[in-house]
Design a protein around this motif. Structure first.
Motif, PDB file in Angstrom:
ATOM      1  N   HIS A 133      -8.346   0.483   7.321  1.00  0.00           N
ATOM      2  CA  HIS A 133      -7.949  -0.435   6.158  1.00  0.00           C
ATOM      3  C   HIS A 133      -7.312   0.465   5.049  1.00  0.00           C
ATOM      4  CE1 HIS A 133     -11.319  -3.376   7.146  1.00  0.00           C
ATOM      5  NE2 HIS A 133     -10.203  -3.556   8.120  1.00  0.00           N
ATOM      6  N   THR A 134      -6.888   1.678   5.196  1.00  0.00           N
ATOM      7  CA  THR A 134      -6.276   2.468   4.478  1.00  0.00           C
ATOM      8  C   THR A 134      -4.700   2.416   4.311  1.00  0.00           C
ATOM      9  OG1 THR A 134      -5.783   4.464   5.664  1.00  0.00           O
ATOM     10  CG2 THR A 134      -8.076   4.285   5.021  1.00  0.00           C
ATOM     11  N   GLN A 135      -4.154   3.067   3.204  1.00  0.00           N
ATOM     12  CA  GLN A 135      -2.751   3.059   3.045  1.00  0.00           C
ATOM     13  C   GLN A 135      -2.101   4.119   4.260  1.00  0.00           C
ATOM     14  OE1 GLN A 135      -4.901   5.210   1.658  1.00  0.00           O
ATOM     15  NE2 GLN A 135      -3.861   6.451  -0.133  1.00  0.00           N
ATOM     16  N   ARG A 136      -2.881   4.773   4.879  1.00  0.00           N
ATOM     17  CA  ARG A 136      -2.403   5.794   5.854  1.00  0.00           C
ATOM     18  C   ARG A 136      -2.526   5.337   7.194  1.00  0.00           C
ATOM     19  NH1 ARG A 136      -0.245   8.239   1.888  1.00  0.00           N
ATOM     20  NH2 ARG A 136      -1.653   9.482   0.669  1.00  0.00           N
ATOM     21  N   ASP A 137      -2.723   4.093   7.588  1.00  0.00           N
ATOM     22  CA  ASP A 137      -2.908   3.296   8.922  1.00  0.00           C
ATOM     23  C   ASP A 137      -1.437   3.176   9.176  1.00  0.00           C
ATOM     24  OD1 ASP A 137      -3.835   2.394  11.072  1.00  0.00           O
ATOM     25  OD2 ASP A 137      -4.531   0.712  10.490  1.00  0.00           O
TER      26      ASP A 137
END
Length: 517
Positions: free
Chosen positions: A450-454
């Motif tokens: 659920h992060t912006q780095r996925d």
């Protein structure tokens, strides 16, 4: 003559058994060869993760992903369709910017949260104010009027952006213990404050919106270097953005030192009203027992901070690749093989719950559901999910796989029924033998979930290939098994907290009209 007939029968039986063993070995070997020498995973991942991108429920990207999956299955000669189960608010992310305009000009790292209202091209500009820790509900009520016309910071301040493992590796023992103690104290105070005022991080936006705030500033740190959780706005009129821990901390310290920063938020999202929501279902029809099913399960939706690579493009492309390989090498399975790519798992298993609700006749015919969801890692743990005889049939199927695929797997039998967490739980609740194939962590919880780095670069394709090979073999074995798997349940024990007997999860209806709150 009688003895001769007996000898012939025994010989025939041995020959059949030998032939079956040879066929099984040949099929397993062919699956391994196809998986590792002709993998389509990188191509599928690019098309889904980079080509389409994030797949928020109801969004145009979500519809694009469903249509892509159907067309891809059909290109392999596999029947596929999109099954409508409800409708959702259709929100499309656009460009966004977060600028500090006072005391000096600086672009802040961050993004608009899902379903946040648009500001329009002009944006909104306002002074920043920090939500404090509250000791009483009255303090909160007195604070609310102060937020009118302001941009309210509503997340806990994090004085250190270093993850716990980094502290533990480099700090002295005394320094690490002091950091842990102070961190735990701050967390407890913040959580107690939310409890006192009667709100959670999911609902805290509404009172500020009603009080006339111009917007909200989040910083939902994921407890890893440079990563934040990117969820939903929770407002209907004012914009909500998430800002990096580093920039959020700077704003906080400015306020603490008597400087009131001003920010300009510009968010250019689009609201398309309501849109239909779907599951993608593909089918390889069984030849001998078409009304018994092996279901390859994964959710195709994602949050949209990143591009949903490990949650759950990896599960999606795994099940698609398994179907491709089986269609090529095992085109006439004894039992029907279904692939379910569910929508809106992230909002509460809605797609898989809808499938269970729409197809009650299939539940008794399920041989097995194999579900993958939690990241890019190789399969490392499997629970029997509370099915009394799961050890027997899962044991037979796993035994056919090469040891390189199974040697690290830890099994828990009979286990307990999953009540949520991923889509297998929808089937478990219906009494169907469904199993979560749990993956090795690969820092999933901190860095990609659920992060912006996925994003695509976090996929470890060697690991995903292992999963493809294993699931394809399990599916083949489950289809060929002369026995129907048992769905007999264990007698659940007493709950030590309540003193009452634990209950099997019950079937839940999905939210069929969502995103309106």
């Amino acid at each position: 003559m009688r003895n001769y007939r007996k000898i012939m029968l025994v010989t025939a039986s041995l020959f059949v058994g030998f032939t079956q063993a040879q066929t099984q070995k040949q099929t397993v070997d062919a699956i391994m060869k196809e998986t590792y020498e002709n993998s389509q995973l990188e191509k599928l991942a690019f098309q889904l993760v980079d080509g389409i991108g994030p797949r928020l429920v109801g969004s145009p990207k979500m519809q694009q992903a469903h249509d892509w999956a159907v067309n891809t299955f059909k290109s392999w000669g596999i029947d596929a369709r999109n099954e409508k189960w409800g409708e959702w608010k259709s929100w499309e992310r656009g460009t966004s910017s977060i600028e500090m305009v006072y005391p000096y000009v600086k672009s802040l790292e961050g993004m608009q949260l899902a379903f946040s209202p648009s500001t329009g091209a002009k944006g909104v500009t306002g002074e920043v104010i920090m939500m404090p820790v509250f000791k009483t509900k009255e303090e909160f009520e007195k604070f609310l009027p102060k937020t009118k016309g302001k941009l309210v910071m509503v997340s806990q301040y994090q004085p250190s952006g270093r993850p716990d493992y980094n502290w533990k590796e480099f700090a002295t023992e005394e320094s690490y213990e002091r950091y842990k103690k102070e961190s735990e104290k701050r967390n407890a105070e913040w959580n107690k404050s939310l409890e006192t005022i009667g709100y959670s991080w999911r609902t805290i936006g509404k009172p500020f919106e009603n009080a006339g705030a111009k917007g909200l500033i989040w910083s939902n740190w994921s407890r890893g270097f440079g990563v934040n959780k990117i969820f939903f706005a929770g407002t209907s009129k004012i914009p909500v953005v998430d800002v990096s821990l580093e920039d959020y901390g700077q704003l906080y310290r400015m306020l603490e030192n008597g400087i009131t920063p001003r920010l300009k938020l510009t968010t250019n999202s689009k609201d398309h009203g309501m849109a239909p929501t779907f599951n993608t279902v593909a089918e390889i029809r069984g030849t001998e027992k078409p009304d018994e099913y092996i279901i390859l399960s994964a959710h195709i939706d994602s949050w949209d901070g990143g591009t949903g690579a490990t949650d759950n493009a990896t599960g999606t492309i795994t099940m698609m690749e398994v179907a491709r390989i089986l269609k090529k090498l095992y085109p006439n399975p004894k039992r029907t093989i279904l692939v379910g790519l569910w929508g809106s798992e992230e909002q509460g298993l809605n797609g898989s719950r809808a499938f269970v609700s729409a197809h009650p006749e299939k539940m008794k015919g399920i041989q097995a559901v194999f579900n993958q969801d939690n990241g890019t890692g190789r399969i490392q743990n499997v629970s029997g999910q509370g099915f009394l005889h799961a050890y027997d049939y899962l044991g037979r199927w796993f035994a056919a796989a090469p040891s390189q695929l199974t040697r690290e797997i830890k099994f828990t039998f009979p286990g307990y029924p999953g009540g949520g967490g991923s889509d297998h739980a929808s089937f478990v609740a219906a009494g169907a033998p469904a199993f979560m194939l749990g993956s090795l962590n690969w820092a999933y919880g901190n860095y990609t979930w659920h992060t912006q780095r996925d994003t695509y670069d976090k996929i470890v394709f060697d690991e995903v290939k292992n999963n493809v090979a294993l699931i394809a073999i399990l599916t083949y074995m489950a289809s060929e098994d002369p026995q129907k798997s048992s769905s007999e349940r264990i007698n659940l024990p007493m709950n030590p907290r309540t003193g009452e007997q634990m209950q099997w999860p019950t079937v839940q209806e999905p939210t069929r009209k969502g995103g309106l709150d």
